[in-house]
Design a protein around this motif. Structure first.
Motif, PDB file in Angstrom:
ATOM      1  N   GLU A  91       0.834  -1.213   0.000  1.00  0.00           N
ATOM      2  CA  GLU A  91       0.000   0.000   0.000  1.00  0.00           C
ATOM      3  C   GLU A  91       0.863   1.256   0.000  1.00  0.00           C
ATOM      4  N   ARG A  92       1.909   1.267   0.797  1.00  0.00           N
ATOM      5  CA  ARG A  92       2.801   2.429   0.869  1.00  0.00           C
ATOM      6  C   ARG A  92       3.441   2.704  -0.485  1.00  0.00           C
ATOM      7  N   GLN A  93       3.913   1.653  -1.136  1.00  0.00           N
ATOM      8  CA  GLN A  93       4.564   1.833  -2.426  1.00  0.00           C
ATOM      9  C   GLN A  93       3.581   2.281  -3.512  1.00  0.00           C
ATOM     10  N   LEU A  94       2.381   1.727  -3.492  1.00  0.00           N
ATOM     11  CA  LEU A  94       1.385   2.125  -4.474  1.00  0.00           C
ATOM     12  C   LEU A  94       0.964   3.573  -4.271  1.00  0.00           C
ATOM     13  N   LEU A  95       0.807   3.981  -3.017  1.00  0.00           N
ATOM     14  CA  LEU A  95       0.449   5.367  -2.730  1.00  0.00           C
ATOM     15  C   LEU A  95       1.509   6.308  -3.281  1.00  0.00           C
ATOM     16  N   GLN A  96       2.776   6.002  -3.024  1.00  0.00           N
ATOM     17  CA  GLN A  96       3.861   6.842  -3.529  1.00  0.00           C
ATOM     18  C   GLN A  96       3.849   6.873  -5.050  1.00  0.00           C
ATOM     19  N   ARG A  97       3.561   5.740  -5.648  1.00  0.00           N
ATOM     20  CA  ARG A  97       3.508   5.628  -7.110  1.00  0.00           C
ATOM     21  C   ARG A  97       2.424   6.535  -7.686  1.00  0.00           C
ATOM     22  N   VAL A  98       1.222   6.491  -7.116  1.00  0.00           N
ATOM     23  CA  VAL A  98       0.113   7.300  -7.615  1.00  0.00           C
ATOM     24  C   VAL A  98       0.406   8.785  -7.444  1.00  0.00           C
ATOM     25  N   VAL A  99       0.896   9.162  -6.271  1.00  0.00           N
ATOM     26  CA  VAL A  99       1.224  10.572  -6.008  1.00  0.00           C
ATOM     27  C   VAL A  99       2.278  11.069  -6.995  1.00  0.00           C
ATOM     28  N   ASP A 100       3.324  10.281  -7.202  1.00  0.00           N
ATOM     29  CA  ASP A 100       4.397  10.678  -8.119  1.00  0.00           C
ATOM     30  C   ASP A 100       3.889  10.824  -9.551  1.00  0.00           C
ATOM     31  N   GLN A 101       3.017   9.911  -9.969  1.00  0.00           N
ATOM     32  CA  GLN A 101       2.510   9.956 -11.344  1.00  0.00           C
ATOM     33  C   GLN A 101       1.611  11.170 -11.569  1.00  0.00           C
ATOM     34  N   ILE A 102       0.788  11.509 -10.587  1.00  0.00           N
ATOM     35  CA  ILE A 102      -0.052  12.702 -10.718  1.00  0.00           C
ATOM     36  C   ILE A 102       0.819  13.948 -10.761  1.00  0.00           C
ATOM     37  N   ALA A 103       1.883  13.953  -9.942  1.00  0.00           N
ATOM     38  CA  ALA A 103       2.803  15.084  -9.941  1.00  0.00           C
ATOM     39  C   ALA A 103       3.461  15.259 -11.309  1.00  0.00           C
ATOM     40  N   LEU A 104       3.877  14.159 -11.921  1.00  0.00           N
ATOM     41  CA  LEU A 104       4.479  14.218 -13.251  1.00  0.00           C
ATOM     42  C   LEU A 104       3.459  14.682 -14.290  1.00  0.00           C
ATOM     43  N   SER A 105       2.229  14.240 -14.150  1.00  0.00           N
ATOM     44  CA  SER A 105       1.163  14.660 -15.062  1.00  0.00           C
ATOM     45  C   SER A 105       0.927  16.165 -14.947  1.00  0.00           C
ATOM     46  N   ARG A 106       0.970  16.670 -13.718  1.00  0.00           N
ATOM     47  CA  ARG A 106       0.797  18.112 -13.503  1.00  0.00           C
ATOM     48  C   ARG A 106       1.900  18.903 -14.201  1.00  0.00           C
ATOM     49  N   LYS A 107       3.136  18.438 -14.047  1.00  0.00           N
ATOM     50  CA  LYS A 107       4.268  19.140 -14.667  1.00  0.00           C
ATOM     51  C   LYS A 107       4.194  19.102 -16.189  1.00  0.00           C
ATOM     52  N   ALA A 108       3.572  18.054 -16.725  1.00  0.00           N
ATOM     53  CA  ALA A 108       3.445  17.925 -18.177  1.00  0.00           C
ATOM     54  C   ALA A 108       2.205  18.637 -18.719  1.00  0.00           C
ATOM     55  N   GLY A 109       1.434  19.242 -17.816  1.00  0.00           N
ATOM     56  CA  GLY A 109       0.240  19.955 -18.236  1.00  0.00           C
ATOM     57  C   GLY A 109      -0.973  19.076 -18.445  1.00  0.00           C
ATOM     58  N   HIS A 110      -0.902  17.843 -17.925  1.00  0.00           N
ATOM     59  CA  HIS A 110      -2.014  16.904 -18.095  1.00  0.00           C
ATOM     60  C   HIS A 110      -2.881  16.785 -16.844  1.00  0.00           C
ATOM     61  N   ALA A 111      -2.626  17.609 -15.829  1.00  0.00           N
ATOM     62  CA  ALA A 111      -3.412  17.553 -14.600  1.00  0.00           C
ATOM     63  C   ALA A 111      -3.573  18.951 -14.021  1.00  0.00           C
ATOM     64  N   VAL A 112      -4.744  19.210 -13.462  1.00  0.00           N
ATOM     65  CA  VAL A 112      -5.010  20.485 -12.802  1.00  0.00           C
ATOM     66  C   VAL A 112      -5.690  20.219 -11.466  1.00  0.00           C
ATOM     67  N   ALA A 113      -5.625  21.211 -10.585  1.00  0.00           N
ATOM     68  CA  ALA A 113      -6.267  21.108  -9.274  1.00  0.00           C
ATOM     69  C   ALA A 113      -7.027  22.395  -8.983  1.00  0.00           C
ATOM     70  N   GLY A 114      -8.011  22.287  -8.103  1.00  0.00           N
ATOM     71  CA  GLY A 114      -8.818  23.448  -7.751  1.00  0.00           C
ATOM     72  C   GLY A 114     -10.183  23.380  -8.414  1.00  0.00           C
ATOM     73  N   TYR A 115     -11.198  23.773  -7.675  1.00  0.00           N
ATOM     74  CA  TYR A 115     -12.579  23.634  -8.159  1.00  0.00           C
ATOM     75  C   TYR A 115     -12.812  24.295  -9.508  1.00  0.00           C
ATOM     76  N   GLU A 116     -12.412  25.557  -9.652  1.00  0.00           N
ATOM     77  CA  GLU A 116     -12.705  26.290 -10.879  1.00  0.00           C
ATOM     78  C   GLU A 116     -11.976  25.702 -12.089  1.00  0.00           C
ATOM     79  N   LYS A 117     -10.718  25.346 -11.929  1.00  0.00           N
ATOM     80  CA  LYS A 117      -9.956  24.774 -13.043  1.00  0.00           C
ATOM     81  C   LYS A 117     -10.520  23.423 -13.452  1.00  0.00           C
ATOM     82  N   VAL A 118     -10.847  22.615 -12.460  1.00  0.00           N
ATOM     83  CA  VAL A 118     -11.418  21.301 -12.758  1.00  0.00           C
ATOM     84  C   VAL A 118     -12.776  21.448 -13.431  1.00  0.00           C
ATOM     85  N   LYS A 119     -13.589  22.358 -12.939  1.00  0.00           N
ATOM     86  CA  LYS A 119     -14.904  22.609 -13.540  1.00  0.00           C
ATOM     87  C   LYS A 119     -14.755  23.028 -14.991  1.00  0.00           C
TER      88      LYS A 119
END
Length: 211
Positions: A91-119
């Motif tokens: 579980e610990r390793q999978l959690l780190q994996r998911v967090v890292d992948q979302i972080a990489l997606s954010r840096k590549a412009g494939h992920a956003v956060a915040g209600y207005e941006k997501v909407k």
């Protein structure tokens, strides 16, 4: 044939047999383990460690059964050491994996956060996956809907999701198609299985679902 007697979907990729359930299923729903040089069973979440792979369903009950029934010893065909907290480490390793992948997606412009941006992404059809913190307000989360034919991830807490976006906490996030999105969805599903008990109860208040 895949689980439930359904015809095998070639798009699911290679399949392996779980040593705990005996079921054959796509690798995306399994965890690979290997025997380390010192004879210890270790999880190989990235599937890159050398050695013969031992596969168990990405399910806490299945991993616990494999430990308790000494199934790793039988599969390894040698004397091995198996930590009692093996499921927790997965579980610990999978959690780190998911967090890292979302972080990489954010840096590549494939992920956003915040209600207005997501909407905005949901309205324009750019969002393929809606991510919401498991401990966020149910009322607030109900204002956003999973995109048509898209996916919903709700397995991370606000603090965990915040780590992925470089913030203290995040309630709403979204992923666009392409990049690491499919891998994030698959690993989040595996993480969900590790955060469930034998009776289907979520041990951490986190789940992954399509709604």
């Amino acid at each position: 044939m895949a689980r439930g007697g359904q015809p095998k979907d070639r798009a699911d990729g290679p399949e392996r047999r779980c040593i705990a359930t005996g079921e054959v299923q796509p690798k995306a729903g399994l965890i690979r383990f290997v025997t380390s040089p010192d004879g210890q069973i270790v999880p190989d979440v990235l599937e890159k460690l050398p050695g013969r792979g031992i596969w168990v369903a990405a399910d806490r009950a299945a991993i616990d059964r494999a430990v308790q029934k000494r199934l790793f010893l039988r599969a390894a065909k040698q004397s091995v050491s198996v930590p009692d907290n093996l499921a927790d480490e997965v579980e610990r390793q999978l959690l780190q994996r998911v967090v890292d992948q979302i972080a990489l997606s954010r840096k590549a412009g494939h992920a956003v956060a915040g209600y207005e941006k997501v909407k905005s992404w949901l309205q324009t059809g750019e969002a393929l996956v809606l991510i919401q913190a498991s401990d966020g307000s149910a009322r607030g989360k109900s204002k956003l809907n999973t995109p048509p034919d898209g996916k919903f991830i709700g397995v991370l807490t606000a603090q965990e999701l915040g780590l992925a976006f470089g913030r203290e906490h995040v309630i709403h996030g979204a992923l666009a198609a392409g990049g690491l999105t499919r891998r994030v969805v698959e690993d989040a599903a595996r993480l969900s299985g590790l955060r469930m008990t034998n009776g289907g109860e979520d041990t951490s208040g986190k789940d992954l679902k399509t709604r």
